[in-house]
Design a protein around this motif. Structure first.
Motif: not given
Lengths: 359, 273, 294
Positions: A5, A7-9, A31, A52, A63, A65-66, A157, A189
């Motif tokens: 990935i 980005s993770l937020r 990532g 998660v 949550v 992801i991307d 992930l 990641t």
């Protein structure tokens, strides 16, 4: 195997009945990072990981992801890999069947499955183990099979829930290196959960320290290690000496002078403290220096109380003139009852906001 | 979404089962207070006369006495015999142990009806069939193993280090028993005692097969009166059933204060823990 | 005196023997002996001197008697299947705990403790021709004629179900919740949906417990006595083998014959147990090798 990935937020809150286990716990990460949730038992780190993963629903929050919101996706659709504390290998299947499980669900052709399993076993350095059953393996071997089983699906992930806690000390060190090696070569990641600060420091690109469901400090390992923001974090990071004192002077460059309990100390602080503020001075046992002038700042006379032989160094407890105790790590071979001077180098003394003293 | 459907089905089933149970039990209760009841949702008039009727006609004073006597004696004897055996089985391993455990398990595994008939035959042959003694001895047969299997885990939990440290400090065997083991085993004894009590009071097959005129427990008397059918008014039989139910419910309420529901069906399933 | 450590094979010292003896003696005298005596008596019939299998022959030549075997199987097998299937369904879905779990399990313990007589009375009343269920269905117009649910096969099945379902359910619940939840979780993260998890992961792990449950419920159902009398037709359609044995003992006062029937009943139960054990071993070998090394 490089796909992962970008980005993770997330920001999540979780309540179990009346108990709030995660309060607005938030993270934003890029990532390829190795992120660790670090904290004592019960701080909510495993819960956060399970949320998660999709194994637990969040009471509140999201949550991402991307850029895609995934909280409503069931775990089997998320394409994350997960490694559990107790390995969770399927006891009624062989090592081969365990690792191949995910691939067989995807209906990959048998030849491809066999080859990929073989490669995976090579990767975790257990070639030829296909026919064994989990009950025949040692803890470390089971853990490696569990890792292989997760990695073979090219997860985007990787989640690891205290994977080394059930291993003995020596094995833990070996497996830690193994995990580091895998991360370095695969670039996946990863989110890693642990209560062990050594693991957190050695493996991570980014450490998130948690307490009671709250994020207390987040940053690169060096940052957490050298500049903890609170007594709690400092205690976690190995600062064993804490002195409640009052600020007498504070400079604009972050230097602080304080006094209390019959001591006068100079050091640094990352926060701005006003004179008169109650603070806690902290220093690592390793940073305390034996010897030096008693007259210089931060130097005190003390008497050696207890000496523990640790091999290369001794762990020494001295009693200061003012009556307080100080933990010191030193190679100087001291004797019980000896009178010494201890010096706390000002650049190693940090000042933190006063809070409930650590146990 | 599918998950929700399953859950719904589950709750519906549980609800259905509970309603079913409530329906059954309350029907018996309502009937016991009915003056006459035939075909209507509720009886037209209520009375408590069936209770007095049942008490007098069925000799309930004597029956209750028998039930209580049997129950208390069986509990006492089962614990007396089972306590030492459970201790040894929990502490020691020896070469005949699996066989011994199987021996104890048999009276619980084999249905009471199957071995009850030979048992009754034997007791009658020796002249104690039909007597209070006979009933006690018969009902005791599955209760001794029950006591043993309930007590064993409790003993296993009491670390043997406690006994050793007491011994190192100079306590004699008897002192260890009196001051260390007994107090720590008390919860186990309580659990076992209660479960055996409930099991004894509700035991039917063995008590039935060995019973005689003056040695019927409440369940057995209830059965005879139900079976006697048209001779006894159904309301009086229901009154007796309610009395039995009240007794068991009271015991259950007490029991559940000390014991989890899952332990009440403790039937030696291989515990995964 | 050297105390054996736990887990250490040891000789039985005098104290141990003394502790074990009373209960061992009791079980041997009051259980094994009558059992053997029953077998001995069964081959010494009332009317034939000396050793003879006359009772057994009589049982299998008298249709009224050997029919009971078929009747009992026809009661026990469907009951066991339904009880175990429903218990599995319920216990599996409750494995992570559900709302009001404690209340529900407490309520489920009730039928076990209340006993068959009370339940029988209640079922007769509630499900009877003039009972609440029929009244309600008639009043609602769902039925035109009352359902005949008692004094027949259905009545006995109802009673058996109500007694054995709670027991089987609680047993399976305990067993299933003992399985490590992270095994299931790991299967989910590997891409298995809930049904696949059940089929390929959980069911093989539950299988041993299922086998035990099946065996116990079957054995208990096979010996059914009061249910068949109270709620069935004890002289006809629901004359179980236990009733046949009882009738011989306490109506005909032919103890030897009764004991023979009891032995036959026991043998059927033993056969069923052995079949289930063998099947379970096969399942174990095929699917669960390596599990349970504790």
């Amino acid at each position: 195997m490089k796909e992962t990935i970008d980005s993770l937020r997330f920001r999540i809150t979780k309540r179990f009945g009346a108990k709030t286990v995660l309060r607005d716990f938030a993270l934003e990460a890029r990532g390829r990072q190795f992120i660790t949730f670090l904290g004592p038992s019960g701080c909510g780190k495993s819960t956060a990981l399970n949320i998660v993963a999709g194994l637990l629903p969040a009471t509140d929050g999201e949550v991402w992801i991307d850029g895609e919101r995934i909280d409503h996706q069931p775990p089997e659709k998320r394409r994350f890999g997960m490694v559990f504390q107790n390995y969770a290998l399927f006891p009624h299947m062989t090592v081969f069947a365990n690792i191949a499980f995910g691939l067989q669900l995807q209906r990959r052709p048998a030849a491809e499955v066999a080859e990929r399993v073989r490669q995976m076993l090579d990767l975790v350095q257990l070639p030829g183990f296909e026919g064994r059953y989990p009950a025949q393996l040692s803890g470390g071997q089971q853990q490696r099979i569990a890792i292989a089983r997760a990695l073979i699906l090219h997860p985007r992930l990787l989640l690891l829930d205290e994977p080394l806690s059930n291993l003995d000390a020596k094995l833990r060190i070996e497996m830690r290196a193994e995990i580091k090696r895998l991360h370095t070569s695969l670039g996946l990641t990863s989110i890693y959960v642990t209560h062990d600060q050594t693991e957190a420091l050695s493996l991570s690109d980014w450490v998130v320290v948690m307490r009671d469901g709250l994020l207390v400090q987040a940053g690169p390992p060096q940052e957490i290690h050298d500049h903890p923001v609170s007594v709690f974090v400092a205690d976690f990071m190995g600062f064993r000496n804490f002195f409640p004192v009052q600020v007498t002077a504070a400079g604009a460059d972050g230097s602080v002078e304080a006094a209390g309990n019959g001591m006068k100390l100079r050091g640094k602080a990352r926060q701005a403290f006003a004179p008169g503020a109650s603070v806690v001075a902290a220093i690592r046992p390793d940073d305390v220096v034996i010897g030096g002038d008693a007259g210089r700042g931060n130097a005190f006379r003390a008497q050696v109380d207890i000496v523990e032989y640790l091999g290369r160094e001794d762990e020494v407890i001295v009693t200061l003139e003012a009556g307080r105790r100080l933990w010191v790590r030193t190679a100087a071979r001291l004797a019980r009852g000896e009178n010494v001077t201890v010096m706390l180098p000002p650049e190693k003394v940090i000042f933190l906001a006063a809070e409930t003293a650590p146990a | 979404m599918r998950g929700r459907l399953w859950r719904l089905a589950l709750y519906l089933f549980v609800l259905g089962f509970i309603l079913n149970l409530l329906g059954i039990v309350s029907h018996v209760m309502v009937s016991s207070f009915a003056k006459r009841w035939f075909g209507t949702p509720l009886p037209r008039s209520f009375t408590t006369e069936w209770y007095t009727y049942a008490w007098n006609e069925f000799g309930l004073a004597q029956v209750l006495g028998v039930t209580l006597l049997v129950a208390l004696i069986v509990v006492f004897l089962a614990l007396l015999l089972g306590f030492p055996a459970a201790y040894i089985l929990a502490r020691r391993n020896f070469r005949g142990k699996p066989l011994l455990l199987l021996l104890y398990f048999l009276p619980l595994l084999i249905p009471q009806m199957t071995y009850g008939i030979p048992l009754a035959t034997t007791l009658f042959k020796y002249g104690i069939g039909g007597t209070l003694t006979g009933v006690i001895l018969a009902v005791l047969v599955p209760m001794v193993p029950l006591a043993i299997f309930i007590l064993m885990p409790f003993f296993e939990q009491i670390s043997i280090n406690l006994e050793w440290s007491a011994s190192v400090m100079g306590a004699s065997r008897f002192q260890i028993f009196r001051r260390i083991l007994l107090p720590l085993a008390l919860p186990g004894l309580l659990t076992a005692g209660i479960l055996i009590l409930v099991n004894t009071v509700s035991n039917f097959e063995l008590a039935f097969l060995v019973s005689g005129a003056g040695s019927q427990t409440l369940v057995v008397a209830l059965f005879y009166n139900v079976f006697a059918g048209g001779v006894r008014p159904v309301y009086s039989v229901d009154a007796m059933a309610v009395m039995y139910m009240t007794m068991v419910m009271l015991l259950l309420i007490v029991a559940l204060r000390f014991v989890r529901p899952t332990q009440m069906v403790f039937r030696l399933d291989q515990p995964r823990r | 005196m050297r105390r054996p450590r736990i887990g250490e094979a040891s000789e039985l010292d005098l104290m141990a023997v003394g502790f074990l003896l009373p209960s061992v003696l009791y079980v041997v005298v009051m259980f094994i002996y009558p059992f053997l005596y029953g077998i001995w008596v069964s081959v010494h019939p009332l009317k034939v001197p000396g050793f003879s299998l006359a009772n057994y022959i009589a049982f299998f030549s008298d249709e009224y008697q050997y029919k009971t075997v078929g009747i009992t199987f026809r009661l026990a097998v469907p009951n066991t299947v339904v009880v175990v299937a429903l218990s599995l369904f319920l216990a599996y879905n409750m494995r992570r705990g559900i709302w009001l779990e404690r209340t529900i399990t407490t309520i489920l313990v009730l039928p076990i403790s209340l006993g068959v007589i009370l339940l029988g009375q209640g079922i007769l009343g509630f499900y009877g021709g003039k009972g609440w269920l029929n009244q309600m269905l008639l009043a609602l117009g769902v039925l035109e004629e009352p359902l005949v649910l008692t004094h027949n096969y259905i009545g006995v099945m109802l009673s058996l179900f109500m007694q054995q379902f709670p027991f089987c359910f609680l047993m399976l619940l305990g067993y299933i919740s003992g399985i490590d939840p992270s095994i299931e979780n790991s299967a989910r993260t590997l891409g298995a949906g809930p049904w696949t998890v059940f089929q390929r992961i959980m069911l093989p792990l539950i299988a041993p417990g299922l086998a035990i449950a099946f065996a116990l419920v079957f054995v208990m159902s096979f010996a059914t006595f009061p249910s068949a009398i109270l709620l069935g037709q004890p002289s006809g359609a629901t004359r179980t083998i236990a009733i046949a044995a009882y009738a011989q003992a306490f109506e005909q006062f032919d103890m030897p014959y009764a004991s023979a029937i009891a032995v036959i009943m026991g043998l059927f139960q033993l056969a069923a147990l052995l079949i289930i054990i063998v099947l379970r071993q096969r399942m174990v070998l095929a699917a669960t090798m390596g599990v349970g090394k504790r």
